[in-house]
Every structure is written in C-alpha cells, then in structure tokens.
Design a protein around this motif. Structure first.
Motif, mmCIF file in Angstrom:
data_model
loop_
_atom_site.group_PDB
_atom_site.id
_atom_site.type_symbol
_atom_site.label_atom_id
_atom_site.label_comp_id
_atom_site.label_asym_id
_atom_site.label_seq_id
_atom_site.Cartn_x
_atom_site.Cartn_y
_atom_site.Cartn_z
ATOM 1 N N MET A 166 0.840 -1.194 0.000
ATOM 2 C CA MET A 166 0.000 0.000 0.000
ATOM 3 C C MET A 166 0.877 1.247 0.000
ATOM 4 O O MET A 166 1.901 1.287 0.687
ATOM 5 N N THR A 167 0.489 2.252 -0.763
ATOM 6 C CA THR A 167 1.196 3.512 -0.802
ATOM 7 C C THR A 167 0.541 4.500 0.161
ATOM 8 O O THR A 167 -0.659 4.753 0.082
ATOM 9 N N PHE A 168 1.347 5.052 1.051
ATOM 10 C CA PHE A 168 0.815 5.989 2.036
ATOM 11 C C PHE A 168 1.107 7.425 1.605
ATOM 12 O O PHE A 168 1.916 7.686 0.720
ATOM 13 N N SER A 169 0.429 8.371 2.244
ATOM 14 C CA SER A 169 0.549 9.779 1.871
ATOM 15 C C SER A 169 0.171 10.646 3.065
ATOM 16 O O SER A 169 -0.248 10.145 4.116
ATOM 17 N N ARG A 170 0.294 11.973 2.897
ATOM 18 C CA ARG A 170 -0.127 12.897 3.941
ATOM 19 C C ARG A 170 -1.602 12.682 4.288
ATOM 20 O O ARG A 170 -1.982 12.677 5.459
ATOM 21 N N SER A 171 -2.442 12.485 3.282
ATOM 22 C CA SER A 171 -3.879 12.293 3.532
ATOM 23 C C SER A 171 -4.209 10.870 3.964
ATOM 24 O O SER A 171 -5.294 10.624 4.500
ATOM 25 N N ASN A 172 -3.276 9.946 3.737
ATOM 26 C CA ASN A 172 -3.500 8.555 4.109
ATOM 27 C C ASN A 172 -2.204 7.949 4.655
ATOM 28 O O ASN A 172 -1.582 7.085 4.043
ATOM 29 N N PRO A 173 -1.759 8.418 5.847
ATOM 30 C CA PRO A 173 -0.531 7.880 6.423
ATOM 31 C C PRO A 173 -0.753 6.479 6.982
ATOM 32 O O PRO A 173 -1.899 6.047 7.149
ATOM 33 N N PRO A 206 -1.007 3.482 9.753
ATOM 34 C CA PRO A 206 -1.479 3.466 11.142
ATOM 35 C C PRO A 206 -0.338 3.701 12.129
ATOM 36 O O PRO A 206 -0.525 4.339 13.163
ATOM 37 N N ARG A 207 0.842 3.206 11.796
ATOM 38 C CA ARG A 207 2.014 3.393 12.650
ATOM 39 C C ARG A 207 2.368 4.878 12.764
ATOM 40 O O ARG A 207 2.703 5.365 13.849
ATOM 41 N N TYR A 208 2.297 5.603 11.664
ATOM 42 C CA TYR A 208 2.590 7.037 11.670
ATOM 43 C C TYR A 208 1.638 7.767 12.625
ATOM 44 O O TYR A 208 2.071 8.577 13.455
ATOM 45 N N SER A 209 0.356 7.472 12.513
ATOM 46 C CA SER A 209 -0.633 8.138 13.359
ATOM 47 C C SER A 209 -0.404 7.809 14.830
ATOM 48 O O SER A 209 -0.536 8.676 15.703
#
Length: 219
Positions: A1-8, A10-13
C-alpha cells in the motif's frame, strides 16, 4: 500500500500521538521534563553546514521541518560555532525568515503552505516509519526551491516512547538512504540535497565514536 499525507500508515498516526505525549509530559525513562524533550537543540550541531548551503544557494527563506520546540530560534544572543555572537540564529544564517513546523508540537503543528528556498530536517527522519519515509521525503522536497538539508541517526536512541519502544524506528545505512533520496530527488530538478547519516562505532578505548557519511546530489 502507498501511504501519503492524507492517508498515512497506522504506525505514523500512532507515533504522532506518542510524540505529542512526550512533548507535553517529558520522557520518563530518562527523567527528562517536557521542556527538555525534543526541544530542538539537536539543530545546534548542524547550523554551520546549513549556513554553507544558504550561502551557496543564496537562500532567503527556510522551513525547519520537524523543529521540535525550536528553542534555538528563541536564543538571544545566538553564539555561532566560531564563537561569534549574533542577535539570533536567523541573523547568523543571514536569511529573511525561518518557518517552523512540527506535527507533534501544537505551536508549530500547522502544515506549511507555499515553498521555501531551503528546507532543513534535523533529527527527524529516523523517527518516521519506514513505510512513510517516501511520502515524507516527497513532501520535504516539494517545499524546497533550492536545497534540502537533513541529518539522520542510524543507531538506537537514548529516548523511548511511552509504550517502551525505542524512539528511532527507522535505522538504515547510508546506502539505503541514498536510494530513497535519489528516487525522490529525481522528481525535483534543480533542488540540491545534502544528508548526513550518522552511525556509532566502537573506538579504540571501547567508547562509542560517531561516524558520518554524507549524501549529496542535485538533479
């Protein structure tokens, strides 16, 4: 999965929430009060290198991406590495303005707008999940008109998160950072970058010695 600012990821959050706690309450294992936890003093060892880039690129505006509490920007006077005193660090760098951003510290948590001549990110990337590093680097480069400067620790931190985990979650060698930097920088022609990767080695007397490798480029 590619993550982004709008979709970081779960670990980032999750990490953002824990770093927010550390900013508010301090680091219990080390006995650090809140005002000394991620206060931004790690920038002090990098200021001369940043000044050299500012001079080389004639930069006037800077973004400190992941500034922590940004205490060096409040220091008056600011004593430069060569011993000369300046009114502020902004005067030492001889720039018009520095914008501070840190998503985990409320006073600086607003996402920046626009672009800046230079973007600096010190003691930040090793705290970011590996799966989020690509979009974070892309965001950093996207803010830069002329240069990106960063330093990255490739060793375990002294600090720990509230859940007991080490504060450095992405510990990678210089070759790994070189690859991800090249992939990102290729999308931003004309933006120079200088990234110092720091590792710890055992010295002759058994004491830890810091080794630095620099990655430079411009597309």
């Amino acid at each position: 999965m590619t993550f982004s600012r709008s979709n970081p990821s779960p670990r980032y959050s999750s990490l953002l929430a824990m770093y927010g706690q550390l900013h508010q309450h301090g680091e219990a294992q080390m006995g650090l009060p809140a005002e000394q936890t991620f206060n931004g003093m790690s920038l002090s060892s990098q200021v001369a290198r940043i000044k050299a880039l500012v001079e080389r690129t004639s930069a006037n505006t800077l973004l400190d991406y992941g500034c922590g509490k940004g205490v060096l920007y409040e220091a008056r006077p600011f004593k430069a590495p060569d011993g000369v005193s300046y009114d502020t660090i902004v005067d030492y760098w001889d720039v018009v303005a520095v914008h501070c951003y840190d998503p985990c510290y409320a006073p600086y948590s607003r996402v920046p707008e626009g672009r800046f001549d230079g973007v600096l990110s010190t003691d930040v990337l090793e705290h970011c999940p590996e799966e989020d590093v690509p979009w974070i680097l892309d965001e950093i480069f996207g803010y830069a008109e002329r240069f990106v400067y960063a330093n990255v620790a490739s060793y375990l931190a002294r600090k720990h998160l509230p859940n007991g985990e080490n504060a450095h979650c992405t510990i990678k060698p210089a070759a790994w950072w070189d690859d991800v930097l090249r992939a990102t920088a290729s999308q931003y022609p004309g933006v120079a970058y200088e990234v110092w990767v720091q590792t710890k080695m055992e010295g002759k007397s058994g004491e830890p010695v810091l080794k630095e490798e620099v990655i430079r480029g411009c597309h």
